[in-house]
Design a protein around this motif. Sequence first.
Motif, PDB file in Angstrom:
ATOM      1  N   LYS A 131      15.789 139.903 121.870  1.00 23.68           N
ATOM      2  CA  LYS A 131      16.039 139.889 120.430  1.00 23.68           C
ATOM      3  C   LYS A 131      17.266 139.054 120.065  1.00 23.68           C
ATOM      4  O   LYS A 131      17.739 139.105 118.934  1.00 23.68           O
ATOM      5  N   ILE A 132      17.769 138.320 121.028  1.00 21.80           N
ATOM      6  CA  ILE A 132      18.798 137.320 120.760  1.00 21.80           C
ATOM      7  C   ILE A 132      18.144 135.968 120.982  1.00 21.80           C
ATOM      8  O   ILE A 132      17.821 135.588 122.096  1.00 21.80           O
ATOM      9  N   VAL A 133      17.928 135.241 119.892  1.00 22.90           N
ATOM     10  CA  VAL A 133      17.101 134.045 119.918  1.00 22.90           C
ATOM     11  C   VAL A 133      17.988 132.816 120.010  1.00 22.90           C
ATOM     12  O   VAL A 133      18.901 132.631 119.200  1.00 22.90           O
ATOM     13  N   LYS A 134      17.695 131.976 120.960  1.00 20.02           N
ATOM     14  CA  LYS A 134      18.435 130.732 121.152  1.00 20.02           C
ATOM     15  C   LYS A 134      17.497 129.568 120.845  1.00 20.02           C
ATOM     16  O   LYS A 134      16.471 129.399 121.483  1.00 20.02           O
ATOM     17  N   ILE A 135      17.843 128.780 119.838  1.00 19.76           N
ATOM     18  CA  ILE A 135      17.047 127.611 119.477  1.00 19.76           C
ATOM     19  C   ILE A 135      17.831 126.382 119.872  1.00 19.76           C
ATOM     20  O   ILE A 135      18.878 126.086 119.299  1.00 19.76           O
ATOM     21  N   THR A 183      16.718 139.949 110.407  1.00 18.22           N
ATOM     22  CA  THR A 183      17.628 139.151 111.220  1.00 18.22           C
ATOM     23  C   THR A 183      19.042 139.509 110.814  1.00 18.22           C
ATOM     24  O   THR A 183      19.433 139.315 109.669  1.00 18.22           O
ATOM     25  N   ARG A 226      20.601 135.123 115.944  1.00 18.84           N
ATOM     26  CA  ARG A 226      19.779 133.917 116.051  1.00 18.84           C
ATOM     27  C   ARG A 226      20.716 132.708 116.079  1.00 18.84           C
ATOM     28  O   ARG A 226      21.481 132.492 115.152  1.00 18.84           O
ATOM     29  N   TYR A 227      20.657 131.948 117.163  1.00 22.06           N
ATOM     30  CA  TYR A 227      21.542 130.794 117.328  1.00 22.06           C
ATOM     31  C   TYR A 227      20.747 129.502 117.161  1.00 22.06           C
ATOM     32  O   TYR A 227      19.662 129.354 117.722  1.00 22.06           O
ATOM     33  N   TYR A 280      18.668 137.671 106.055  1.00 12.69           N
ATOM     34  CA  TYR A 280      19.595 138.037 107.114  1.00 12.69           C
ATOM     35  C   TYR A 280      20.907 138.448 106.493  1.00 12.69           C
ATOM     36  O   TYR A 280      21.236 138.073 105.370  1.00 12.69           O
ATOM     37  N   VAL A 317      15.559 140.643 114.985  1.00 14.46           N
ATOM     38  CA  VAL A 317      16.419 139.704 115.697  1.00 14.46           C
ATOM     39  C   VAL A 317      17.854 140.158 115.512  1.00 14.46           C
ATOM     40  O   VAL A 317      18.301 140.346 114.381  1.00 14.46           O
ATOM     41  N   HIS A 351      23.924 128.758 112.394  1.00 13.46           N
ATOM     42  CA  HIS A 351      23.571 127.348 112.455  1.00 13.46           C
ATOM     43  C   HIS A 351      24.847 126.584 112.743  1.00 13.46           C
ATOM     44  O   HIS A 351      25.771 126.619 111.942  1.00 13.46           O
ATOM     45  N   ASN A 366      22.622 135.129 111.610  1.00 11.25           N
ATOM     46  CA  ASN A 366      21.949 133.844 111.727  1.00 11.25           C
ATOM     47  C   ASN A 366      23.012 132.763 111.832  1.00 11.25           C
ATOM     48  O   ASN A 366      23.811 132.595 110.914  1.00 11.25           O
TER      49      ASN A 366
END
Length: 457
Positions: free
Chosen positions: A425-429, A367, A396-397, A343, A393, A372, A370
Amino acid sequence: MKKIIYLILVIGLGLVLNSCDSTTSSSDDKVTYSGVVRLIDLEGNESTSGDVSVAVFIKDYDDIAWDYRLEKPVIVTNTNDSGEFLYKATDNSRYVVYFLMEGYSIKEFEQKELIENVVLYENIEISGVFHEPLLLDGKSDVVVTDDVIFLDTSDLICLGYSRFRIEVGKKIVVYGGINFGERSIISSNDNSYSYNNEQIENFNSFEIMPSCEIINNRFNSIKVFNSDNGIIINNQNEIKIQDIYFLNSNSGLSITYSENINIENFNGKNVAYASSAGIYAIFSSNINIYNSKFINCSNGVIMQEVSLFDAAHNFYENNDTGFFCYNSLGEIKNSDFSHSSIYDLNIRNLDILGTLKVEYNNFYSSTAINQHSLRGTYYEQNIGYNNFIQNDVFIRYVSNKVYKNIDARFNYFNGLSLYTQIMDKIVKIEHPNDYNIEVIIEPFYINPLQDAGVAHE
């Protein structure tokens, strides 16, 4: 007397070199270089030798990591006992000629700049502790045979083109003043003068300590080859670092406990340690990086515990991570992030109040960003006016706390025009304590923004 050994290179097209004093033209348009290599020892005595290697390479000047020790010469021969050489060419390729003799300085000439009288000076070997200044005029190479420490009563002053050849595992530590007035090369030692080495072992580091005074607040025109820990700048203020190259090293430029450091035209290629970077700033403030390139690095830039940074007009290509931001605040703008393998931006634990801006960039990797933020993030973030190009992506959260006002408007998202397409394509974890991730998007930009990545059009 040994028979004169002629170096004859005949490849391809005609060559016209008006600037070379030692050239003569024959009827078939060949260009001939002839001259003498003179050896000067440390006492000023002059001699000649038949042991001087004359090696010719085709050099790709666009490859900043080019190193003659890793290349195969087109041809290599020796001078005769009188130090004479002869070189014939019929080609205008980008040749470079090296004159090498163990114990003496290395001289490099582009073919068109080759002169008839080449002078090699005996190396200066140094080790131990220096109490008095060391003044280098650029004639002799400096070979560091053991760790060297310049105390605060001793300055390291390089007034001419200087080459430091540091033996494997050794380091230079400077507490006094330092002045690089001309271009300098810092590399691992090469006693063998051989070619096609599969691996060149690394020297340790070049460390600038808190009491060190950088003359005129400038540290520039330096190439670093094959270093373990690179150049370490510790507890400095108001320093301009310019035209500095790190090639095939495990670490690049490390900045600790420093502030107001301006870096321009930094080039890092093949900086390999996973925990290091082309530029690594930690516990510092106001670190500025402009017009720089990071290629094939584990990390292009790492900002850790940096209270303020500005990174603009930079180019990142084929890095594991282009820019790693950790507990730091600043702006990343007008840059190209090209084909990073993991990324482009890795942002962690932004728990300092303030604003992080990621604007006017081109992102190409799988990505792009990214994030975190497991400890909590209470800040404003602007991700705007970027081109997200060919990304699987976009953002990415990973978070278990509140994000506040993440403004992702005014971006080009790979030509997508629907809100749902972009959000896919905006990923929320999420984690158990996750409260909310609020992302503001206006998905109406179906053409790339022309102002993004303007530094490398």
